[in-house]
Design a protein around this motif. Structure first.
Motif, PDB file in Angstrom:
ATOM      1  N   THR A  72     -24.524  50.321  78.537  1.00 19.72           N
ATOM      2  CA  THR A  72     -24.604  50.422  77.073  1.00 19.72           C
ATOM      3  C   THR A  72     -23.970  49.197  76.423  1.00 19.72           C
ATOM      4  O   THR A  72     -23.075  49.308  75.601  1.00 19.72           O
ATOM      5  N   ASP A 122     -24.544  45.465  74.399  1.00 24.71           N
ATOM      6  CA  ASP A 122     -25.448  44.724  73.541  1.00 24.71           C
ATOM      7  C   ASP A 122     -25.572  43.294  74.068  1.00 24.71           C
ATOM      8  O   ASP A 122     -24.603  42.543  74.068  1.00 24.71           O
ATOM      9  N   ASN A 126     -27.378  41.000  72.721  1.00 21.31           N
ATOM     10  CA  ASN A 126     -27.712  40.075  71.641  1.00 21.31           C
ATOM     11  C   ASN A 126     -26.687  38.955  71.504  1.00 21.31           C
ATOM     12  O   ASN A 126     -26.904  37.989  70.798  1.00 21.31           O
ATOM     13  N   CYS A 127     -25.555  39.096  72.177  1.00 19.17           N
ATOM     14  CA  CYS A 127     -24.515  38.063  72.133  1.00 19.17           C
ATOM     15  C   CYS A 127     -24.877  36.854  73.006  1.00 19.17           C
ATOM     16  O   CYS A 127     -24.218  35.823  72.932  1.00 19.17           O
TER      17      CYS A 127
END
Length: 138
Positions: free
Chosen positions: A109, A111, A113-114
């Motif tokens: 879980t 992200d 997008n980093c």
């Protein structure tokens, strides 16, 4: 060199030591700040970041014969930090590890997008179309 690390999220501070020549050769980020300094290791640096990741990076630098283990749990944070600090060899190692373990990483879980365009581009040149097709995103 003494590096004062402040982890604001955990409300922790800790001082790490690293020889100047190691810091300059492995973390290119600091070259512009330290390259011309006269004193050998008599410099203090303050850094605001995750304590566990910085400790991992210091172990990696100070114990090259037995570096800490990359895991699916820490690789993204280590990758982002190593890219920011311009640790090119570690960035390559992290990208390779991520590509080999991407299916497991995608199940977490976290992200992603980093990851910036440069990192995504590096990964895309490592992965084949068949490998990408076989991935299962959560």
């Amino acid at each position: 060199i003494v590096i004062h690390v402040c982890d604001e999220g955990r409300r922790l501070t800790h001082d790490f030591r690293c020889p100047k020549h190691v810091l300059l050769s492995e973390m290119a980020y600091f070259r512009s700040y330290l390259d011309g300094s006269e004193s050998c290791d008599d410099i203090d640096i303050s850094v605001h970041c995750d304590m566990q990741i910085f400790q991992w990076l210091m172990c990696y630098l100070n114990e090259p014969d037995s570096p800490p283990q990359l895991t699916v749990d820490n690789v993204v944070s280590v990758l982002i930090s190593s890219q920011y600090l311009k640790m090119q060899n570690l960035v390559r190692i992290c990208v390779d590890f991520m590509c080999c373990n991407l299916d497991e990483i995608l199940k977490m879980t976290m992200d992603l997008n980093c990851l910036d365009q440069d990192l995504l581009k590096r990964m895309s040149t490592t992965l084949t179309v068949d490998q990408l097709d076989a991935l299962h995103d959560r």
